[in-house]
Structure formats: C-alpha cells, structure tokens
Design a protein around this motif. Structure first.
Motif, PDB file in Angstrom:
ATOM      1  N   UNK A  48       0.801  -1.225   0.000  1.00  0.00           N
ATOM      2  CA  UNK A  48       0.000   0.000   0.000  1.00  0.00           C
ATOM      3  C   UNK A  48       0.835   1.276   0.000  1.00  0.00           C
ATOM      4  N   UNK A  49       2.154   1.150   0.014  1.00  0.00           N
ATOM      5  CA  UNK A  49       3.015   2.336   0.016  1.00  0.00           C
ATOM      6  C   UNK A  49       2.785   3.225  -1.212  1.00  0.00           C
ATOM      7  N   UNK A  50       2.642   2.661  -2.437  1.00  0.00           N
ATOM      8  CA  UNK A  50       2.354   3.555  -3.580  1.00  0.00           C
ATOM      9  C   UNK A  50       1.037   4.317  -3.423  1.00  0.00           C
ATOM     10  N   UNK A  51       0.034   3.676  -2.865  1.00  0.00           N
ATOM     11  CA  UNK A  51      -1.245   4.350  -2.651  1.00  0.00           C
ATOM     12  C   UNK A  51      -1.076   5.477  -1.628  1.00  0.00           C
ATOM     13  N   UNK A  52      -0.303   5.226  -0.582  1.00  0.00           N
ATOM     14  CA  UNK A  52      -0.044   6.260   0.423  1.00  0.00           C
ATOM     15  C   UNK A  52       0.710   7.434  -0.195  1.00  0.00           C
ATOM     16  N   UNK A  53       1.645   7.152  -1.095  1.00  0.00           N
ATOM     17  CA  UNK A  53       2.387   8.220  -1.756  1.00  0.00           C
ATOM     18  C   UNK A  53       1.450   9.092  -2.594  1.00  0.00           C
ATOM     19  N   UNK A  55      -1.768   9.487  -2.141  1.00  0.00           N
ATOM     20  CA  UNK A  55      -2.600  10.241  -1.203  1.00  0.00           C
ATOM     21  C   UNK A  55      -1.849  11.412  -0.585  1.00  0.00           C
ATOM     22  N   UNK A  56      -0.569  11.196  -0.283  1.00  0.00           N
ATOM     23  CA  UNK A  56       0.254  12.266   0.278  1.00  0.00           C
ATOM     24  C   UNK A  56       0.425  13.397  -0.732  1.00  0.00           C
ATOM     25  N   UNK A  57       0.682  13.054  -1.970  1.00  0.00           N
ATOM     26  CA  UNK A  57       0.860  14.053  -3.028  1.00  0.00           C
ATOM     27  C   UNK A  57      -0.423  14.873  -3.211  1.00  0.00           C
ATOM     28  N   UNK A  58      -1.559  14.183  -3.276  1.00  0.00           N
ATOM     29  CA  UNK A  58      -2.841  14.882  -3.422  1.00  0.00           C
ATOM     30  C   UNK A  58      -3.095  15.770  -2.202  1.00  0.00           C
ATOM     31  N   UNK A  59      -2.763  15.264  -1.009  1.00  0.00           N
ATOM     32  CA  UNK A  59      -2.935  16.047   0.206  1.00  0.00           C
ATOM     33  C   UNK A  59      -2.109  17.321   0.206  1.00  0.00           C
ATOM     34  N   UNK A  63      -3.658  20.989   0.412  1.00  0.00           N
ATOM     35  CA  UNK A  63      -3.201  21.889   1.465  1.00  0.00           C
ATOM     36  C   UNK A  63      -2.787  23.243   0.888  1.00  0.00           C
ATOM     37  N   UNK A  64      -2.105  23.222  -0.250  1.00  0.00           N
ATOM     38  CA  UNK A  64      -1.726  24.488  -0.898  1.00  0.00           C
ATOM     39  C   UNK A  64      -2.955  25.279  -1.304  1.00  0.00           C
ATOM     40  N   UNK A  65      -3.965  24.586  -1.854  1.00  0.00           N
ATOM     41  CA  UNK A  65      -5.197  25.257  -2.267  1.00  0.00           C
ATOM     42  C   UNK A  65      -5.924  25.846  -1.075  1.00  0.00           C
ATOM     43  N   UNK A  66      -5.983  25.084   0.023  1.00  0.00           N
ATOM     44  CA  UNK A  66      -6.638  25.571   1.237  1.00  0.00           C
ATOM     45  C   UNK A  66      -5.903  26.784   1.787  1.00  0.00           C
ATOM     46  N   UNK A  67      -4.581  26.743   1.765  1.00  0.00           N
ATOM     47  CA  UNK A  67      -3.794  27.863   2.287  1.00  0.00           C
ATOM     48  C   UNK A  67      -4.049  29.144   1.507  1.00  0.00           C
ATOM     49  N   UNK A  68      -4.310  29.018   0.213  1.00  0.00           N
ATOM     50  CA  UNK A  68      -4.569  30.201  -0.610  1.00  0.00           C
ATOM     51  C   UNK A  68      -5.979  30.743  -0.386  1.00  0.00           C
ATOM     52  N   UNK A  69      -6.945  29.862  -0.072  1.00  0.00           N
ATOM     53  CA  UNK A  69      -8.349  30.249   0.087  1.00  0.00           C
ATOM     54  C   UNK A  69      -8.811  29.957   1.508  1.00  0.00           C
TER      55      UNK A  69
END
Length: 99
Positions: A48-53, A55-59, A63-69
């Motif tokens: 499941x490590x690739x799936x976690x990676x 998910x981390x990338x999408x997160x 997070x960047x989008x949330x920080x801007x808005x």
C-alpha cells in the motif's frame, strides 16, 4: 486538538505539526501491537506504500489550495460541521422520542 493547533501554530506549519503528532500516535499503537503479538500483515502494508504516496501528493496539493483560500475553506468546514452536528442531534432526538 486541531482547534488549539490552528490558534497556536502558524498556518504553514499546521500540516507538519499534525503529521508529527500522527506519527507519534501510530508509533505507540504499533509498539502496543508488537508487545501483544498482534499479526501485522507487513506485506500487505508494504504493497500500500504507492497508494499512500499518491494520497500524500494529493494532500499536499489540497493543502496548498486551502492555504490560498483560507476564508472559503473555513466557511465550507464550518457549514459541514453544522450540518453533521444537526444530523447527529436529529438522530439522537428522534431515537429518544421513539421510545
């Protein structure tokens, strides 16, 4: 916990701080599992490590989008919490009056 962090930790460090908290809690949990001889399914976790990676990338992007808005995000989260709380109270009240 998150509300206290949001007030006392800079917005840019919030995600990192929560990650460290998560890592500490998972370390305690996994140590307990090892002590109690719980089967850990190590190979399944490794697969499941690739799936976690991903998910981390999408997160990170979210997070960047949330920080801007920030204001818009807080409005949506506040609205969501009001809806969920209302549904929970409705279920509790309806269960109480059915008896």
């Amino acid at each position: 916990m998150v509300a206290v962090f949001m007030r006392n930790v800079r917005k840019e460090q919030l995600r990192d701080t929560l990650f460290v908290l998560w890592f500490a809690l998972v370390s305690i949990k996994m140590t307990t599992f090892v002590i109690l001889s719980v089967e850990l399914h190590f190979l399944a976790a490794l697969s499941l490590i690739p799936v976690a990676f991903i998910g981390h990338y999408i997160g990170l992007r979210v997070h960047e989008t949330i920080s801007k808005n920030d204001v818009i995000f807080k409005r949506w989260m506040g609205g969501g919490l009001v809806i969920i709380s209302t549904l929970g109270l409705w279920a509790l009240i309806s269960r109480y009056f059915r008896k």
